[in-house]
Design a protein around this motif. Structure first.
Motif, PDB file in Angstrom:
ATOM      1  N   TRP A 142     -13.939   1.712   5.016  1.00  0.00           N
ATOM      2  CA  TRP A 142     -13.574   2.260   6.330  1.00  0.00           C
ATOM      3  C   TRP A 142     -12.248   1.665   6.798  1.00  0.00           C
ATOM      4  N   LEU A 143     -12.089   0.360   6.643  1.00  0.00           N
ATOM      5  CA  LEU A 143     -10.841  -0.296   7.039  1.00  0.00           C
ATOM      6  C   LEU A 143      -9.663   0.214   6.213  1.00  0.00           C
ATOM      7  N   ALA A 144      -9.868   0.378   4.907  1.00  0.00           N
ATOM      8  CA  ALA A 144      -8.783   0.841   4.030  1.00  0.00           C
ATOM      9  C   ALA A 144      -8.328   2.244   4.422  1.00  0.00           C
ATOM     10  N   VAL A 145      -9.275   3.141   4.663  1.00  0.00           N
ATOM     11  CA  VAL A 145      -8.923   4.512   5.043  1.00  0.00           C
ATOM     12  C   VAL A 145      -8.273   4.538   6.424  1.00  0.00           C
TER      13      VAL A 145
ATOM     14  N   GLN B  31       6.771  -2.048  11.049  1.00  0.00           N
ATOM     15  CA  GLN B  31       7.190  -1.107  10.024  1.00  0.00           C
ATOM     16  C   GLN B  31       5.972  -0.695   9.204  1.00  0.00           C
ATOM     17  N   PRO B  32       5.749   0.600   8.982  1.00  0.00           N
ATOM     18  CA  PRO B  32       4.599   1.017   8.172  1.00  0.00           C
ATOM     19  C   PRO B  32       4.553   0.263   6.857  1.00  0.00           C
ATOM     20  N   PHE B  33       3.359  -0.157   6.477  1.00  0.00           N
ATOM     21  CA  PHE B  33       3.234  -1.024   5.306  1.00  0.00           C
ATOM     22  C   PHE B  33       3.704  -0.336   4.039  1.00  0.00           C
ATOM     23  N   ASP B  34       3.591   0.994   3.950  1.00  0.00           N
ATOM     24  CA  ASP B  34       4.079   1.653   2.743  1.00  0.00           C
ATOM     25  C   ASP B  34       5.601   1.536   2.630  1.00  0.00           C
TER      26      ASP B  34
ATOM     27  N   ASP C 104      -3.587   8.016  -3.146  1.00  0.00           N
ATOM     28  CA  ASP C 104      -4.533   8.066  -4.262  1.00  0.00           C
ATOM     29  C   ASP C 104      -4.833   6.696  -4.851  1.00  0.00           C
ATOM     30  N   ASN C 105      -4.041   5.690  -4.471  1.00  0.00           N
ATOM     31  CA  ASN C 105      -4.247   4.355  -5.033  1.00  0.00           C
ATOM     32  C   ASN C 105      -5.551   3.773  -4.480  1.00  0.00           C
ATOM     33  N   PRO C 106      -6.493   3.425  -5.338  1.00  0.00           N
ATOM     34  CA  PRO C 106      -7.781   2.921  -4.830  1.00  0.00           C
ATOM     35  C   PRO C 106      -7.746   1.469  -4.386  1.00  0.00           C
ATOM     36  N   LEU C 107      -6.650   0.767  -4.682  1.00  0.00           N
ATOM     37  CA  LEU C 107      -6.656  -0.682  -4.502  1.00  0.00           C
ATOM     38  C   LEU C 107      -5.820  -1.198  -3.332  1.00  0.00           C
ATOM     39  N   THR C 108      -4.582  -0.730  -3.180  1.00  0.00           N
ATOM     40  CA  THR C 108      -3.642  -1.387  -2.266  1.00  0.00           C
ATOM     41  C   THR C 108      -4.189  -1.531  -0.855  1.00  0.00           C
ATOM     42  N   ALA C 109      -4.671  -0.448  -0.256  1.00  0.00           N
ATOM     43  CA  ALA C 109      -5.155  -0.538   1.121  1.00  0.00           C
ATOM     44  C   ALA C 109      -6.359  -1.463   1.224  1.00  0.00           C
ATOM     45  N   ARG C 110      -7.253  -1.412   0.246  1.00  0.00           N
ATOM     46  CA  ARG C 110      -8.415  -2.315   0.253  1.00  0.00           C
ATOM     47  C   ARG C 110      -7.966  -3.774   0.150  1.00  0.00           C
ATOM     48  N   VAL C 111      -7.037  -4.028  -0.777  1.00  0.00           N
ATOM     49  CA  VAL C 111      -6.585  -5.401  -1.030  1.00  0.00           C
ATOM     50  C   VAL C 111      -5.927  -5.987   0.214  1.00  0.00           C
ATOM     51  N   ILE C 112      -5.038  -5.226   0.847  1.00  0.00           N
ATOM     52  CA  ILE C 112      -4.322  -5.742   2.017  1.00  0.00           C
ATOM     53  C   ILE C 112      -5.265  -5.931   3.191  1.00  0.00           C
TER      54      ILE C 112
ATOM     55  N   THR D 151      -0.952  -8.841  -8.448  1.00  0.00           N
ATOM     56  CA  THR D 151      -1.819  -9.602  -7.550  1.00  0.00           C
ATOM     57  C   THR D 151      -1.665  -9.158  -6.104  1.00  0.00           C
ATOM     58  N   VAL D 152      -0.419  -9.034  -5.633  1.00  0.00           N
ATOM     59  CA  VAL D 152      -0.177  -8.779  -4.209  1.00  0.00           C
ATOM     60  C   VAL D 152      -0.641  -7.390  -3.799  1.00  0.00           C
ATOM     61  N   TRP D 153      -0.301  -6.368  -4.572  1.00  0.00           N
ATOM     62  CA  TRP D 153      -0.627  -5.006  -4.152  1.00  0.00           C
ATOM     63  C   TRP D 153      -1.932  -4.487  -4.752  1.00  0.00           C
ATOM     64  N   LEU D 154      -2.242  -4.866  -5.977  1.00  0.00           N
ATOM     65  CA  LEU D 154      -3.420  -4.301  -6.638  1.00  0.00           C
ATOM     66  C   LEU D 154      -4.614  -5.245  -6.650  1.00  0.00           C
ATOM     67  N   GLY D 155      -4.376  -6.518  -6.381  1.00  0.00           N
ATOM     68  CA  GLY D 155      -5.486  -7.460  -6.449  1.00  0.00           C
ATOM     69  C   GLY D 155      -6.058  -7.561  -7.852  1.00  0.00           C
ATOM     70  N   LEU D 156      -5.208  -7.405  -8.862  1.00  0.00           N
ATOM     71  CA  LEU D 156      -5.645  -7.464 -10.257  1.00  0.00           C
ATOM     72  C   LEU D 156      -4.890  -8.554 -11.000  1.00  0.00           C
ATOM     73  N   THR D 157      -5.550  -9.141 -11.973  1.00  0.00           N
ATOM     74  CA  THR D 157      -4.927 -10.199 -12.777  1.00  0.00           C
ATOM     75  C   THR D 157      -4.207  -9.571 -13.966  1.00  0.00           C
ATOM     76  N   ILE D 158      -3.217  -8.740 -13.658  1.00  0.00           N
ATOM     77  CA  ILE D 158      -2.457  -8.052 -14.706  1.00  0.00           C
ATOM     78  C   ILE D 158      -1.802  -9.040 -15.658  1.00  0.00           C
ATOM     79  N   GLY D 159      -1.389 -10.186 -15.140  1.00  0.00           N
ATOM     80  CA  GLY D 159      -0.729 -11.183 -15.974  1.00  0.00           C
ATOM     81  C   GLY D 159      -1.576 -11.650 -17.144  1.00  0.00           C
ATOM     82  N   CYS D 160      -2.892 -11.454 -17.077  1.00  0.00           N
ATOM     83  CA  CYS D 160      -3.768 -11.884 -18.172  1.00  0.00           C
ATOM     84  C   CYS D 160      -3.585 -11.034 -19.424  1.00  0.00           C
TER      85      CYS D 160
END
Length: 771
Positions: free
Chosen positions: A556-559, A254-257, A513-521, A313-322
């Protein structure tokens, strides 16, 4: 005349300055993230991209005073001489003496810089959307990026792994199960056309239903999946239909999106299917506190806090909880932005829904129900005096605290009370703190629910009217402040909806347009294959995270991931067919590489990885010929050491599985959060209390002792002993390691009894390691 001399002297100093601004000072300024402007707010932080920006400064004024280094705020902070502010840079090595002297000299000489200096893009690299970089050479794109960096550093890649090692690596990485001896022999025979036989092996593993189990466990770690509610009561829960949904979705590629949207907001899709509703179990993996006397609203909010942190954490790789209690200390996430994000996840009900289960054995459940009722009846009879005393002491105020059902039961004469009336009263009385009773009672409640409703699972459901969300001062739910509407951090791409909801958030997370999700995964997928991500801090892509070792490759991997239709199987195929993945984990004459890159950050060799806890069990089951290949279904209860279930606050039952269920994959083992199976914990399985984006790998004597003495390990060894007696030592050795034993190894093993050989083989480092 004096003024003219001063001006001429200044110009002369600028001309003959011993310090070159462009090559020596500007890199120092750009590297410093200065925490020298007092407050913890985002606006108080300054990134020194230009000297002009540093001169302008922040709330404390200019960062330096031309001609006066010792009095300059910037110099005081980097030298550690400021009275209030800790030495910077934070969490990075301090400037060395040469760099300090350069900075001091530059300021004392007048701090000259080009008047036309232009600021760089001051955004953190991870907040800039990736673009596809040019591949540096022909051939496999991954190899082109890796080899270009190796050549730059004067390093050489390792030779290809041995055929049996490569096939075993592919099997363990893609399905978590080792190849059979027959598969190894066929693979070696087909190496006359290596690319064809390798591609065939890859496609076979990607098409296997066991692929979804292997990569499902990877995702379930991030979903903090477990089979109990957590906290001190830690009662069992039914949420395994969500686990099975993950396996099916990954097997179907299933497509990850879509995979993400259905888990975050499947209930909000137009006419959602049952499967899409089950998918929302992702955020029902939070703990549930069932202790008496708690404030339910407090723990509902605690669950939302967990959902916010997990999503970040899972999608953005950010410590939003802080940012829950204050502005994020280092990343561009304010306290207000945290609660705007919180508002997306604060408008849900938490229902339990029935799920059709054709495999539910009603006859067996009813038999267990009768048995449990008899045991509870005997137990209550044995403690009748305690119950009678408790009932006689109940006053009006105590009776008022009982549930309606319990109050109703009290009005029935003792001789006429039904089993369930007696049980509900005993639960409120002597049984409330009786672990033995609670264990039997809660299992009966579970069986009753299965008979009455069938299989159920936990899901999310959007409320028709949204809750009012407020900012909590210092994260304290008893201190609400201003109302907050849903929104996303301003540092990231905009969410262009007038009144966004949870579905909009899910779609925003997987936007192109999200700069993080594809890179993080992609970084986490890479981590699974090489033991370390291209960004080592896989759960923190913020300013305190590690920079990528190969930034162009990551982009390159993210794109490629996004442009392939978010296909995980496509990316798996791409990685495992690269020479970088297929190289040996050892390199002859590797002293130079090892000394120059001891941690193998540049991937001049493959990394040896200890198998995950569940895969250790799976490998032993497969090697001994005992594995049950069944996919999905309720969790199972393989043998565990006696007494484990008494370690929690409530002693839980462990109904030992019989038949083939006793030999299911580790993925299906029932996991209590408070008392997890020791065979999984000893090999570093996550506890399910919070999201796990990278498993630790320890190496302890207890692991070896478990593989020798655990009751399951002994059972596996006994089965492998029979294989040794029937098919020979070499076959057993290859079932465990995929390779033939050397003459020396064979000679050593022949000095042992078959039972001893079996235990040795299952305890080899090579057996539980992916080479």
């Amino acid at each position: 005349m004096r003024c003219l001399l001063i001006l001429l002297t200044s110009l002369a100093l600028q001309t003959v300055s011993a310090v070159d601004y462009s090559t020596q000072i500007k890199p120092l300024l750009q590297a410093q993230c200065v925490k020298c402007h007092g407050a913890s707010t985002q606006k108080a932080k300054l990134r020194l991209d230009t000297a002009a920006a540093a001169l302008k400064g922040g709330e404390r004024g200019p960062s330096f005073q031309a001609g006066r280094a010792e009095a300059s705020l910037l110099y005081q902070v980097v030298s550690g001489t400021h009275g209030e502010i800790a030495q910077m840079p934070y969490k990075r090595g301090p400037l060395d003496s040469v760099q300090m002297e350069l900075l001091k000299t530059w300021i004392n000489e007048g701090a000259f810089y080009p008047a036309d200096e232009k600021p760089s893009d001051d955004r953190h690299w991870a907040y800039i959307a990736p673009t596809r970089p040019a591949v540096p050479a022909s051939g496999h794109p991954i190899d082109a990026f890796i080899r270009a960096r190796l050549e730059q550093e004067g390093l050489t890649a390792s030779p290809p792994a041995e055929p049996e090692t490569l096939l075993r690596r592919l099997h363990l990485d893609l399905t978590g199960l080792p190849p059979s001896v027959e598969e190894v022999v066929a693979f070696e025979a087909g190496l006359k056309t290596p690319s064809k036989v390798i591609q065939s092996a890859v496609e076979k593993q990607l098409a296997s239903p066991h692929y979804g189990e292997r990569w499902g466990r990877w995702w379930l770690d991030q979903a903090r999946y477990a089979d109990s509610n957590g906290y001190s009561i830690d009662a069992p829960r039914s949420i395994w239909p969500y686990r099975d949904w993950v396996i099916r979705a990954l097997n179907a590629d299933q497509p990850f999106d879509a995979f993400s949207i259905e888990q975050l907001a499947g209930d909000m899709l137009p006419q959602p299917s049952l499967a899409q509703r089950i998918a929302t179990g992702f955020h029902r993996n939070t703990q549930i506190n069932q202790e008496g006397g708690i404030d339910k609203e407090q723990f509902r909010i605690e669950s939302v806090f967990d959902r916010v942190a997990t999503t970040g954490t899972v999608w953005l790789g950010l410590t939003i909880g802080c940012a829950q209690c204050h502005d994020h200390k280092f990343d561009a996430i304010s306290h207000e932005e945290y609660y705007r994000f919180f508002a997306f996840l604060n408008n849900q009900d938490e229902p339990t829904i029935p799920v059709p289960d054709p495999n539910l054995d009603m006859a067996k459940l009813k038999a267990e129900q009768i048995d449990l009722q008899a045991k509870i009846t005997r137990y209550m009879e044995q403690h009748q005096s305690s119950f009678t005393e408790w009932e006689s002491e109940l006053g009006p105020s105590s009776r008022a605290l009982l549930s309606k059902d319990q109050q109703k039961a009290l009005k029935v004469p003792v001789a006429k009370r039904s089993f369930y009336q007696k049980r509900t009263l005993f639960t409120a009385g002597p049984g409330a703190a009786d672990q033995a009773f609670r264990s039997l009672n809660e299992r009966l409640m579970e069986v009753d629910a299965l008979i009455r409703n069938g299989t159920t699972t936990l899901v999310l459901k959007e409320l028709p009217q949204p809750r009012k969300t407020t900012l909590f001062i210092k994260g304290d739910f008893t201190r609400p402040a201003g109302e907050m509407k849903p929104g996303v951090p301003a540092a990231l791409h905009a969410l262009k909806k007038p009144a966004p909801n949870r579905l909009d958030l899910a779609q925003w997370l997987v936007s192109r347009d999200n700069p993080l999700t594809a890179r993080v995964i992609m970084n986490r997928v890479w981590q699974q294959y090489f033991g370390r991500g291209l960004v080592e801090t896989e759960n923190d892509f913020g300013t305190m995270g590690s920079p990528p070792t190969h930034p162009e490759l990551l982009d390159w991997l993210a794109v490629e991931f996004m442009e392939s239709g978010w296909s995980l199987k496509h990316m798996h195929r791409l990685i495992v067919t690269s020479a970088t993945y297929q190289q040996s984990s050892t390199q002859p004459n590797a002293s130079r590489s090892a000394s120059q890159d001891p941690n193998n950050l540049l991937l001049w060799r493959q990394n040896r990885l200890r198998l995950d806890a569940e895969i250790v069990r799976d490998v032993c089951l497969t090697a001994s010929g005992m594995l049950s290949p069944k996919i999905g279904g309720p969790p199972v209860y393989p043998p565990i050491p006696e007494g484990v279930m008494s370690l929690g606050q409530v002693k839980r039952t462990w109904p030992l599985s019989q038949g083939s269920n006793r030999y299911r994959r580790g993925l299906y083992t029932f996991v209590f959060r408070a008392t997890p199976p020791p065979g999984l914990s000893v090999f570093d399985a996550p506890d399910g209390f919070s999201t796990c984006t990278r498993r630790l790998r320890s190496n302890t004597p207890l692991q070896a002792l478990s593989l020798l003495n655990d009751s399951s390990a002994v059972e596996f060894a006994q089965a492998l002993e029979q294989i040794i007696r029937k098919e020979g030592l070499e076959v057993a050795f290859r079932r465990c390691t995929s390779r033939k034993p050397t003459a020396e190894e064979k000679q050593t093993l022949l000095t042992l009894k078959p039972s001893e050989v079996a235990r040795v083989l299952l305890n080899l480092d090579e057996t539980i390691t992916r080479e």
